[in-house]
Design an enzyme around this catalytic site. Structure first.
Site, PDB file in Angstrom:
ATOM      1  N   LYS A  77      11.557   7.129   3.263  1.00  0.00           N
ATOM      2  CA  LYS A  77      11.568   5.541   2.712  1.00  0.00           C
ATOM      3  C   LYS A  77      12.322   5.552   1.735  1.00  0.00           C
ATOM      4  O   LYS A  77      12.984   4.391   1.420  1.00  0.00           O
ATOM      5  CB  LYS A  77      10.069   5.379   2.709  1.00  0.00           C
ATOM      6  CG  LYS A  77       9.283   5.060   4.101  1.00  0.00           C
ATOM      7  CD  LYS A  77       7.926   5.267   3.686  1.00  0.00           C
ATOM      8  CE  LYS A  77       6.992   5.615   4.940  1.00  0.00           C
ATOM      9  NZ  LYS A  77       5.661   5.809   4.561  1.00  0.00           N
TER      10      LYS A  77
HETATM   11  N1  GLU Z   1       0.758  10.913   3.333  1.00  0.00           N
HETATM   12  C1  GLU Z   1       1.922  11.858   3.399  1.00  0.00           C
HETATM   13  C2  GLU Z   1       3.211  11.160   3.733  1.00  0.00           C
HETATM   14  O1  GLU Z   1       3.155  10.115   4.137  1.00  0.00           O
HETATM   15  C3  GLU Z   1       1.365  12.825   4.415  1.00  0.00           C
HETATM   16  C4  GLU Z   1       0.427  13.618   3.987  1.00  0.00           C
HETATM   17  C5  GLU Z   1      -0.091  14.815   5.196  1.00  0.00           C
HETATM   18  O2  GLU Z   1       0.479  14.867   6.294  1.00  0.00           O
HETATM   19  O3  GLU Z   1      -0.585  15.876   4.429  1.00  0.00           O
HETATM   20  O4  GLU Z   1       4.294  12.003   3.478  1.00  0.00           O
END
Ligand code: GLU
Length: 305
Positions: free
Chosen positions: A238
């Site tokens: 992103k």
């Molecule tokens: N929230 C994290 C991200 O969008 C992923 C976290 C995880 O898979 O441990 O990169």
């Protein structure tokens, strides 16, 4: 001592944990599809957790767009969606527990202080706040020694977190609970047996294993997936404005994601696969899922549909 090697035949619970900082793109589809296929091929559950703690990075409408994309690509989840913003008491309890055990300490250092010290936190506040300085963040006093985890490639990985990362932040200066703590509390509370996610997060696994041990939480198995790179050789993300997934091109997107995951295709050519129905493609992919074929290197992938 080695952690117990969990058999793949135990009931399987996987998860996908996107942050609502923007819509899904092809790179996030690779991670979502790899984790979903692994769960479904093991007759497992696949949970969806929205990691929305980093409020300054949340984008209005991103969660709805993520859910719509997962649905359009046939990646169905089990049970209710969990949102980290609704789970704050759990993280604060974990922090209080660690504090009671003297595993955390307040830290007054700014980013600049740490940058001046070369990046790795040098432990400035470990023995107490310097005179006249105010606590900003809370850090884990990393115990010396290595942590271990079971990687699904059947290898035991080890990391000396204290030496590699140093005392890391559990609650940030803006009072937001850090990702490392929240993810460990949630994976434990949700009974996650298998964490399948992008290789960019492999560098967090040692910290998470350490916290699991300190919080007496079970250790999941870990499988890290290749990253989809843009033409510039950078991870699609992103932050570098990878284009949002086109939800009306699910079969074409899933075909690209399967190629990025090194998986066989039902038909020899990608354009033919893109003509198959989404569900036919997914059924084939579940039946033929082979983690052993995950590419060892990250590859550029076409970003346009
Ligand atoms: N929230 C994290 C991200 O969008 C992923 C976290 C995880 O898979 O441990 O990169």
């Amino acid at each position: 001592m080695l952690p117990p090697v969990l058999s793949i035949s135990v009931p399987y619970t996987g998860r996908f944990a996107p942050s609502p900082s923007g819509p899904l793109h092809l790179g996030s589809l690779v991670a979502a599809l790899g984790s979903w296929l692994d769960a479904r091929a093991n007759s497992g559950r696949w949970l969806l957790r929205i990691e929305d703690l980093d409020t300054p990075r949340n984008q209005p409408g991103a969660e709805a767009a993520i859910l719509a994309s997962l649905q359009a690509h046939g990646l169905d989840w089990d049970g209710a969606i969990e949102r980290q913003s609704a789970r704050l008491p759990l993280y604060h309890d974990a922090l209080a527990h660690l504090r009671k055990q003297d595993h955390v300490y307040p830290c007054a250092c700014t980013r600049r202080d740490i940058g001046d010290a070369g990046g790795r936190y040098p432990g400035t506040c470990r023995a107490g706040l310097p005179d006249g300085r105010q606590a900003r963040a809370w850090r884990l006093a990393c115990p010396a020694g290595t942590v271990q985890w079971v990687a699904r490639e059947d290898v035991i990985c080890t990391e000396d977190v204290a030496a590699v990362v140093g005392d890391f932040v559990l609650q940030r200066a803006d009072r937001i609970v850090a990702y490392q703590l929240a993810v460990v509390v949630d994976d434990g509370a949700q009974g996650v047996t298998d964490v399948v996610r992008g290789r960019d997060l492999r560098s967090s696994t040692g910290r998470q294993r350490l916290l699991q041990d300190l919080l007496q939480l079970p250790a999941p198995r870990y499988l890290h997936l290749p990253l989809a790179l843009g033409r510039d050789g950078q991870k699609l993300s992103k932050q570098n404005l990878a284009p949002a997934l086109q939800d009306n091109a699910a079969s074409a997107n899933l075909t690209k994601a399967l190629i990025a995951l090194g998986q066989p295709l039902p038909l020899p050519a990608a354009p033919e696969c893109a003509q198959l129905s989404r569900d036919a493609l997914l059924d084939w992919a579940i039946a033929h899922w082979q983690p052993a074929r995950l590419p060892a290197t990250d590859e550029p992938m076409p970003v346009s549909p």
